[in-house]
Design a protein around this motif. Structure first.
Motif, mmCIF file in Angstrom:
data_model
loop_
_atom_site.group_PDB
_atom_site.id
_atom_site.type_symbol
_atom_site.label_atom_id
_atom_site.label_comp_id
_atom_site.label_asym_id
_atom_site.label_seq_id
_atom_site.Cartn_x
_atom_site.Cartn_y
_atom_site.Cartn_z
ATOM 1 N N TYR A 63 -10.347 -3.290 -9.828
ATOM 2 C CA TYR A 63 -9.099 -4.039 -9.668
ATOM 3 C C TYR A 63 -9.017 -5.189 -10.674
ATOM 4 O O TYR A 63 -7.979 -5.410 -11.300
ATOM 5 N N SER A 64 -10.114 -5.907 -10.822
ATOM 6 C CA SER A 64 -10.113 -7.113 -11.661
ATOM 7 C C SER A 64 -10.326 -6.842 -13.147
ATOM 8 O O SER A 64 -9.792 -7.566 -14.000
ATOM 9 N N ASN A 65 -11.101 -5.814 -13.471
ATOM 10 C CA ASN A 65 -11.466 -5.574 -14.874
ATOM 11 C C ASN A 65 -11.026 -4.233 -15.433
ATOM 12 O O ASN A 65 -11.060 -4.032 -16.652
ATOM 13 N N GLY A 66 -10.655 -3.296 -14.559
ATOM 14 C CA GLY A 66 -10.327 -1.959 -15.027
ATOM 15 C C GLY A 66 -11.569 -1.239 -15.508
ATOM 16 O O GLY A 66 -12.697 -1.644 -15.207
ATOM 17 N N ASP A 67 -11.394 -0.179 -16.274
ATOM 18 C CA ASP A 67 -12.516 0.568 -16.848
ATOM 19 C C ASP A 67 -12.044 1.184 -18.152
ATOM 20 O O ASP A 67 -11.401 2.235 -18.162
ATOM 21 N N SER A 68 -12.346 0.508 -19.246
ATOM 22 C CA SER A 68 -11.868 0.944 -20.563
ATOM 23 C C SER A 68 -12.391 2.317 -20.961
ATOM 24 O O SER A 68 -11.737 3.041 -21.720
ATOM 25 N N THR A 69 -13.541 2.702 -20.447
ATOM 26 C CA THR A 69 -14.107 4.009 -20.803
ATOM 27 C C THR A 69 -13.278 5.150 -20.239
ATOM 28 O O THR A 69 -13.330 6.267 -20.734
ATOM 29 N N ARG A 70 -12.505 4.856 -19.186
ATOM 30 C CA ARG A 70 -11.667 5.899 -18.566
ATOM 31 C C ARG A 70 -10.177 5.602 -18.716
ATOM 32 O O ARG A 70 -9.334 6.312 -18.181
ATOM 33 N N GLY A 71 -9.877 4.520 -19.418
ATOM 34 C CA GLY A 71 -8.477 4.175 -19.601
ATOM 35 C C GLY A 71 -7.826 3.572 -18.376
ATOM 36 O O GLY A 71 -6.602 3.639 -18.214
ATOM 37 N N VAL A 72 -8.627 2.973 -17.489
ATOM 38 C CA VAL A 72 -8.104 2.345 -16.278
ATOM 39 C C VAL A 72 -7.800 0.876 -16.569
ATOM 40 O O VAL A 72 -8.678 0.119 -16.984
ATOM 41 N N THR A 73 -6.570 0.480 -16.365
ATOM 42 C CA THR A 73 -6.144 -0.899 -16.608
ATOM 43 C C THR A 73 -6.374 -1.748 -15.367
ATOM 44 O O THR A 73 -6.186 -1.276 -14.241
ATOM 45 N N ALA A 74 -6.752 -2.995 -15.553
ATOM 46 C CA ALA A 74 -6.978 -3.897 -14.424
ATOM 47 C C ALA A 74 -5.691 -4.100 -13.642
ATOM 48 O O ALA A 74 -4.638 -4.394 -14.206
ATOM 49 N N CYS A 75 -5.779 -3.972 -12.323
ATOM 50 C CA CYS A 75 -4.608 -4.108 -11.453
ATOM 51 C C CYS A 75 -4.083 -5.540 -11.401
ATOM 52 O O CYS A 75 -2.889 -5.774 -11.231
ATOM 53 N N LEU A 76 -4.994 -6.507 -11.531
ATOM 54 C CA LEU A 76 -4.587 -7.911 -11.399
ATOM 55 C C LEU A 76 -3.640 -8.363 -12.492
ATOM 56 O O LEU A 76 -2.982 -9.398 -12.384
ATOM 57 N N THR A 77 -3.545 -7.585 -13.566
ATOM 58 C CA THR A 77 -2.623 -7.917 -14.646
ATOM 59 C C THR A 77 -1.206 -8.095 -14.103
ATOM 60 O O THR A 77 -0.470 -8.984 -14.538
ATOM 61 N N CYS A 78 -0.839 -7.251 -13.145
ATOM 62 C CA CYS A 78 0.492 -7.337 -12.540
ATOM 63 C C CYS A 78 0.453 -7.897 -11.115
ATOM 64 O O CYS A 78 1.329 -8.672 -10.722
ATOM 65 N N HIS A 79 -0.541 -7.485 -10.357
ATOM 66 C CA HIS A 79 -0.580 -7.831 -8.932
ATOM 67 C C HIS A 79 -1.329 -9.121 -8.629
ATOM 68 O O HIS A 79 -1.406 -9.534 -7.468
ATOM 69 N N GLY A 80 -1.868 -9.757 -9.663
ATOM 70 C CA GLY A 80 -2.498 -11.055 -9.490
ATOM 71 C C GLY A 80 -3.889 -11.007 -8.899
ATOM 72 O O GLY A 80 -4.306 -9.998 -8.318
ATOM 73 N N PRO A 81 -4.642 -12.099 -9.033
ATOM 74 C CA PRO A 81 -5.995 -12.173 -8.465
ATOM 75 C C PRO A 81 -5.959 -11.924 -6.953
ATOM 76 O O PRO A 81 -5.116 -12.475 -6.249
ATOM 77 N N LYS A 82 -6.849 -11.060 -6.500
ATOM 78 C CA LYS A 82 -6.973 -10.739 -5.076
ATOM 79 C C LYS A 82 -5.692 -10.168 -4.458
ATOM 80 O O LYS A 82 -5.485 -10.232 -3.252
ATOM 81 N N GLY A 83 -4.834 -9.620 -5.302
ATOM 82 C CA GLY A 83 -3.637 -8.959 -4.785
ATOM 83 C C GLY A 83 -2.483 -9.873 -4.466
ATOM 84 O O GLY A 83 -1.537 -9.477 -3.791
ATOM 85 N N GLN A 84 -2.533 -11.097 -4.965
ATOM 86 C CA GLN A 84 -1.456 -12.053 -4.696
ATOM 87 C C GLN A 84 -0.637 -12.262 -5.968
ATOM 88 O O GLN A 84 -0.921 -13.153 -6.776
ATOM 89 N N SER A 85 0.360 -11.414 -6.135
ATOM 90 C CA SER A 85 1.168 -11.446 -7.352
ATOM 91 C C SER A 85 1.990 -12.724 -7.453
ATOM 92 O O SER A 85 2.297 -13.370 -6.443
ATOM 93 N N ALA A 86 2.392 -13.065 -8.669
ATOM 94 C CA ALA A 86 3.097 -14.321 -8.913
ATOM 95 C C ALA A 86 4.609 -14.171 -8.936
ATOM 96 O O ALA A 86 5.334 -15.159 -8.996
ATOM 97 N N THR A 87 5.087 -12.931 -8.876
ATOM 98 C CA THR A 87 6.526 -12.697 -8.944
ATOM 99 C C THR A 87 6.925 -11.478 -8.123
ATOM 100 O O THR A 87 6.121 -10.562 -7.918
#
Length: 239
Positions: A63-87
């Motif tokens: 969720y926080s870092n993703g996995d570049s080796t598999r092309g997984v993007t970090a979820c917090l980029t949009c959904h914020g730290p610990k799942g608390q999005s800013a918008t």
């Protein structure tokens, strides 16, 4: 005559002992056979893979870092730290029921819930990834919100708690609970969610854009724009 009688008794005892021995051996052999037969069955049962156990630490890392080796993007980029999005563009995910979050990710990957961004994000996730991320988010503190429009509070509250009888709209609280906490594995947590996001989802259900809940589609088709906005704003302040 006496000797003959003794011989007969001795012969009878030997015969009885022999018969008992035969039955005992049959019993032991039967038990051994049953044990031998049960062993492969037990081994086969043990060999059946069980449902993978969730790994909250792995979920947090993904969720926080993703996995570049598999092309997984970090979820917090949009959904914020610990799942608390800013918008309200992106939903708050903290404290959401794990089963619900995992189902939505699966729906995005399968294409039964359409969203170009999330479909791409979910495409690289395995089922284990989804379970791990969902488990991590379910353990995060709930993010509380506040209703913004005082002019629609009463209408929103009326719809959420009592529904709209004239339109056949059931009370939202019947499934999502009076506090918006939902029911684990059945109905999602709604309390504290961004009003913009909740309203957008109701519109998507009504317009047939979102199709992964026939129940919500039926309900949303009966709501006007004003009713959707009012109940969405009211939900934002629930806790």
């Amino acid at each position: 005559m006496r000797q003959t009688s003794q011989i007969s008794k001795l012969t009878g005892l030997r015969a009885g002992f022999a018969a008992f021995s035969i039955f005992a051996l049959i019993g032991i052999s039967g038990a051994a056979f049953a044990a031998d037969a049960a062993a492969p069955a037990a081994e086969a049962k043990a060999a059946v893979p069980g449902k993978p156990k969730v790994d909250i630490a792995a979920g947090e890392a993904l969720y926080s870092n993703g996995d570049s080796t598999r092309g997984v993007t970090a979820c917090l980029t949009c959904h914020g730290p610990k799942g608390q999005s800013a918008t309200g563009t992106w939903p708050k995910l903290s404290a959401q029921h794990a089963a619900y979050t995992a189902k939505q990710l699966k729906n995005f990957k399968e294409g039964t819930r359409a969203n170009p961004v999330m479909m791409g994000m979910a495409a690289t996730l395995t089922e284990q990834d989804m379970q791990n991320i969902a488990a991590f988010l379910s353990k995060q503190p709930i993010s509380q919100g506040v209703a913004q429009d005082k002019n629609t509070i009463e209408l929103g509250q009326s719809i959420y708690r009592g529904g709209i009888a004239a339109k056949g709209v059931p009370a939202c609280a019947a499934c999502h609970s009076p506090t918006g906490a939902g029911i684990p594995a059945q109905y999602p947590l709604l309390g504290g969610q961004w009003a913009e996001y909740t309203n957008a989802q109701l519109l998507a259900f009504r317009e047939g854009v979102r199709k992964n809940s026939s129940q919500m589609t039926t309900i949303a088709t009966k709501l006007s724009d004003q009713e959707m906005k009012a109940v969405s704003d009211y939900i934002a302040g629930l806790h």
